[in-house]
Design an enzyme around this catalytic site. Sequence first.
Site, PDB file in Angstrom:
ATOM      1  N   LYS A  40       0.833  -1.207   0.000  1.00  0.00           N
ATOM      2  CA  LYS A  40       0.000   0.000   0.000  1.00  0.00           C
ATOM      3  C   LYS A  40       0.871   1.263   0.000  1.00  0.00           C
ATOM      4  O   LYS A  40       0.621   2.207  -0.754  1.00  0.00           O
ATOM      5  CB  LYS A  40      -0.872  -0.027   1.261  1.00  0.00           C
ATOM      6  CG  LYS A  40      -2.157   0.725   1.137  1.00  0.00           C
ATOM      7  CD  LYS A  40      -2.861   0.765   2.456  1.00  0.00           C
ATOM      8  CE  LYS A  40      -4.100  -0.081   2.495  1.00  0.00           C
ATOM      9  NZ  LYS A  40      -4.803   0.063   3.786  1.00  0.00           N
ATOM     10  N   GLU A 150     -13.921  10.041  14.320  1.00  0.00           N
ATOM     11  CA  GLU A 150     -14.155  10.538  12.964  1.00  0.00           C
ATOM     12  C   GLU A 150     -15.592  10.221  12.557  1.00  0.00           C
ATOM     13  O   GLU A 150     -16.099   9.151  12.841  1.00  0.00           O
ATOM     14  CB  GLU A 150     -13.162   9.845  12.016  1.00  0.00           C
ATOM     15  CG  GLU A 150     -13.223  10.329  10.604  1.00  0.00           C
ATOM     16  CD  GLU A 150     -13.083  11.834  10.503  1.00  0.00           C
ATOM     17  OE1 GLU A 150     -12.023  12.357  10.850  1.00  0.00           O
ATOM     18  OE2 GLU A 150     -14.051  12.499  10.079  1.00  0.00           O
ATOM     19  N   ARG A 153     -18.223   9.859   6.057  1.00  0.00           N
ATOM     20  CA  ARG A 153     -18.873   8.751   5.352  1.00  0.00           C
ATOM     21  C   ARG A 153     -18.050   8.380   4.148  1.00  0.00           C
ATOM     22  O   ARG A 153     -17.546   9.271   3.453  1.00  0.00           O
ATOM     23  CB  ARG A 153     -20.272   9.169   4.850  1.00  0.00           C
ATOM     24  CG  ARG A 153     -21.286   9.420   5.913  1.00  0.00           C
ATOM     25  CD  ARG A 153     -22.412  10.275   5.368  1.00  0.00           C
ATOM     26  NE  ARG A 153     -21.893  11.570   4.880  1.00  0.00           N
ATOM     27  CZ  ARG A 153     -22.615  12.471   4.238  1.00  0.00           C
ATOM     28  NH1 ARG A 153     -23.881  12.234   3.971  1.00  0.00           N
ATOM     29  NH2 ARG A 153     -22.091  13.614   3.853  1.00  0.00           N
ATOM     30  N   LYS A 203     -19.137   8.731  19.552  1.00  0.00           N
ATOM     31  CA  LYS A 203     -18.948   8.054  18.259  1.00  0.00           C
ATOM     32  C   LYS A 203     -19.849   6.818  18.147  1.00  0.00           C
ATOM     33  O   LYS A 203     -20.571   6.643  17.161  1.00  0.00           O
ATOM     34  CB  LYS A 203     -17.473   7.656  18.129  1.00  0.00           C
ATOM     35  CG  LYS A 203     -17.170   6.708  17.003  1.00  0.00           C
ATOM     36  CD  LYS A 203     -17.363   7.362  15.652  1.00  0.00           C
ATOM     37  CE  LYS A 203     -17.246   6.361  14.535  1.00  0.00           C
ATOM     38  NZ  LYS A 203     -17.367   6.940  13.225  1.00  0.00           N
ATOM     39  N   PHE A 248     -31.197   9.793   6.692  1.00  0.00           N
ATOM     40  CA  PHE A 248     -31.148   8.396   7.156  1.00  0.00           C
ATOM     41  C   PHE A 248     -32.528   7.802   7.360  1.00  0.00           C
ATOM     42  O   PHE A 248     -32.768   7.012   8.263  1.00  0.00           O
ATOM     43  CB  PHE A 248     -30.246   8.257   8.397  1.00  0.00           C
ATOM     44  CG  PHE A 248     -28.807   8.161   7.972  1.00  0.00           C
ATOM     45  CD1 PHE A 248     -28.187   9.249   7.390  1.00  0.00           C
ATOM     46  CD2 PHE A 248     -28.101   6.980   8.085  1.00  0.00           C
ATOM     47  CE1 PHE A 248     -26.889   9.161   6.922  1.00  0.00           C
ATOM     48  CE2 PHE A 248     -26.799   6.883   7.621  1.00  0.00           C
ATOM     49  CZ  PHE A 248     -26.192   7.979   7.043  1.00  0.00           C
ATOM     50  N   CYS A 259     -18.683   0.111   9.256  1.00  0.00           N
ATOM     51  CA  CYS A 259     -18.901   0.823  10.515  1.00  0.00           C
ATOM     52  C   CYS A 259     -20.189   0.453  11.236  1.00  0.00           C
ATOM     53  O   CYS A 259     -20.145   0.022  12.390  1.00  0.00           O
ATOM     54  CB  CYS A 259     -18.872   2.320  10.258  1.00  0.00           C
ATOM     55  SG  CYS A 259     -17.323   2.805   9.503  1.00  0.00           S
TER      56      CYS A 259
HETATM   57  C1  UGA Z   1     -21.055   5.765   8.639  1.00  0.00           C
HETATM   58  C2  UGA Z   1     -21.513   7.094   9.278  1.00  0.00           C
HETATM   59  O1  UGA Z   1     -22.518   7.699   8.463  1.00  0.00           O
HETATM   60  C3  UGA Z   1     -20.343   8.048   9.439  1.00  0.00           C
HETATM   61  O2  UGA Z   1     -20.767   9.214  10.121  1.00  0.00           O
HETATM   62  C4  UGA Z   1     -19.247   7.363  10.242  1.00  0.00           C
HETATM   63  O3  UGA Z   1     -18.091   8.171  10.352  1.00  0.00           O
HETATM   64  C5  UGA Z   1     -18.835   6.073   9.568  1.00  0.00           C
HETATM   65  O4  UGA Z   1     -19.998   5.210   9.436  1.00  0.00           O
HETATM   66  C6  UGA Z   1     -17.801   5.421  10.432  1.00  0.00           C
HETATM   67  O5  UGA Z   1     -18.106   5.055  11.579  1.00  0.00           O
HETATM   68  O6  UGA Z   1     -16.611   5.414  10.044  1.00  0.00           O
HETATM   69  P1  UGA Z   1     -20.481   4.944   6.152  1.00  0.00           P
HETATM   70  O7  UGA Z   1     -20.411   3.573   6.738  1.00  0.00           O
HETATM   71  O8  UGA Z   1     -19.407   5.398   5.256  1.00  0.00           O
HETATM   72  O9  UGA Z   1     -20.572   6.047   7.330  1.00  0.00           O
HETATM   73  O10 UGA Z   1     -21.825   5.021   5.313  1.00  0.00           O
HETATM   74  P2  UGA Z   1     -23.300   5.616   5.490  1.00  0.00           P
HETATM   75  O11 UGA Z   1     -23.531   6.616   4.434  1.00  0.00           O
HETATM   76  O12 UGA Z   1     -23.583   6.019   6.868  1.00  0.00           O
HETATM   77  O13 UGA Z   1     -24.174   4.338   5.107  1.00  0.00           O
HETATM   78  C7  UGA Z   1     -24.131   3.157   5.895  1.00  0.00           C
HETATM   79  C8  UGA Z   1     -25.133   2.158   5.380  1.00  0.00           C
HETATM   80  O14 UGA Z   1     -26.449   2.587   5.655  1.00  0.00           O
HETATM   81  C9  UGA Z   1     -25.077   1.932   3.876  1.00  0.00           C
HETATM   82  O15 UGA Z   1     -25.234   0.557   3.601  1.00  0.00           O
HETATM   83  C10 UGA Z   1     -26.256   2.725   3.355  1.00  0.00           C
HETATM   84  O16 UGA Z   1     -26.754   2.227   2.140  1.00  0.00           O
HETATM   85  C11 UGA Z   1     -27.250   2.537   4.480  1.00  0.00           C
HETATM   86  N1  UGA Z   1     -28.273   3.601   4.556  1.00  0.00           N
HETATM   87  C12 UGA Z   1     -27.909   4.876   4.836  1.00  0.00           C
HETATM   88  C13 UGA Z   1     -29.601   3.277   4.366  1.00  0.00           C
HETATM   89  O17 UGA Z   1     -29.963   2.102   4.118  1.00  0.00           O
HETATM   90  N2  UGA Z   1     -30.539   4.265   4.471  1.00  0.00           N
HETATM   91  C14 UGA Z   1     -30.216   5.543   4.750  1.00  0.00           C
HETATM   92  O18 UGA Z   1     -31.125   6.390   4.834  1.00  0.00           O
HETATM   93  C15 UGA Z   1     -28.863   5.862   4.926  1.00  0.00           C
END
Ligand code: UGA
Length: 428
Positions: A40, A150, A153, A203, A248, A259
């Site tokens: 990496k 952190e 997303r 968090k 959400f 996550c």
């Molecule tokens: C999530 C959090 O949103 C971040 O704030 C956090 O920093 C991160 O985890 C982490 O802990 O590092 P992420 O996993 O990148 O971020 O993605 P999200 O956009 O939150 O989506 C998570 C899942 O939920 C995805 O599978 C998405 O499709 C799903 N989702 C999201 C839904 O099914 N419905 C929604 O309305 C939103």
Amino acid sequence: MTMTREPIAVIGTGYVGLVTAAGFAQLGNEVWCVDIDAEKIGSLQRGEMPIHEPGLSECVQRHRGRLHFSTDLAPALEHARLLFVAVGTPPTYSGDADLTAVRQVVAAMPDSDRHALVMKSTVPVGAGEAIKRDFAAAGKASLAYVSCPEFLREGSALEDFLHPDRVVVGDDGDPAGDAVAALYAPLGAVLVRTNIPTAEMIKLAANAFLATKISFINEIANVCEETGADVREVARGMGLDHRIGEHFLKPGIGYGGSCFPKDVSALKQLAGNSGYHFQLLSAVIEVNELQKRRVMAKLQKHLGSLVGRRIALLGLAFKAHTDDMREASSLVLSARLLADGAQVTAYDPVAEKEARRLMVGVSFADSARDALAGADACVIVTEWPEFAELDWRGVAQLMQGKTVIDGRNLLDPDVVREAGLVYEGIGR
Ligand code: UGA
């Protein structure tokens, strides 16, 4: 007048580490990145990105002069006083967070009153205090410790880094905490300065709450399907209440990623280990698992037995704009389909490489149209905009069957139906 920004180190160059490094480089900091993965580091030194994240490659390229990549911790220790830790904390079989990589970093720290460990990796509540005790036991009590969770997303990580809703800094009120707060000051975000366990809990609680919102709206969607209500209108009507908020509340085929599944289970486990049964989170997890499987019932409703049926999966990553396959619903869905005797052809614009490794028995197509050719049914698994833009009349000609299951409510049902196909979304 430009202020000289403090050089920092980032240990771990995954999604969080690399984005943090690139973000701080953009803010003007010299950043010393360290990773034990020589391959990496080699590709990063050549300017190649190990992950797909919008804008990241350009940002790293633009600030190349300020970004240093090495497998050796020594230059980072020499140049930086604040060492951000962004190594993985994957789930163990028990659902606890695996802190092996964090412990390795902790063990590698020298006895120094100049350095501070700044924890970005998501760790259980109490981990920071435990690390501080370990430092003291190892004669390294002068090392400072700051929790700085952190919230970015994947898919919009760099944007999220540069425009955070808040910055959380947990420390003992020491100068290292001031220094971390000062690093983020140019972003102009609200600062939540608190103690270490509280920062750690913010968090976990934030992720658990967001996951709860998703499982809640998924259950509402399931009830909508039984009652004739349209979950998208329901979510809009609910979300306009500012106490609820519009975000959400998108139903789908369950949350995935590195996550939510991990952190919800870690918080549940943490509560259990402390003697508290977190009932709500048990339900959030169970609803999510069931949601991933509901697509099977929808397919069976339209096709009957799935033996020998060709199912096209459009999108594989856990959400759009990322190549991350961790805990992606597509993994469960494809495994269930293959187990029921279906033939699965899949397409994802960026996640194919990792998907090929994980999805044995699945055929991969070079485009959505290729995946759809001859398919009995199509499932939208990831909400890539390109799927909404498909010419659905053309798709109807390509497919053998007519069923379109929209696992993300991405498509316009009228367009799909006018093309002569049978549309079924989630909760509408
Ligand atoms: C999530 C959090 O949103 C971040 O704030 C956090 O920093 C991160 O985890 C982490 O802990 O590092 P992420 O996993 O990148 O971020 O993605 P999200 O956009 O939150 O989506 C998570 C899942 O939920 C995805 O599978 C998405 O499709 C799903 N989702 C999201 C839904 O099914 N419905 C929604 O309305 C939103």
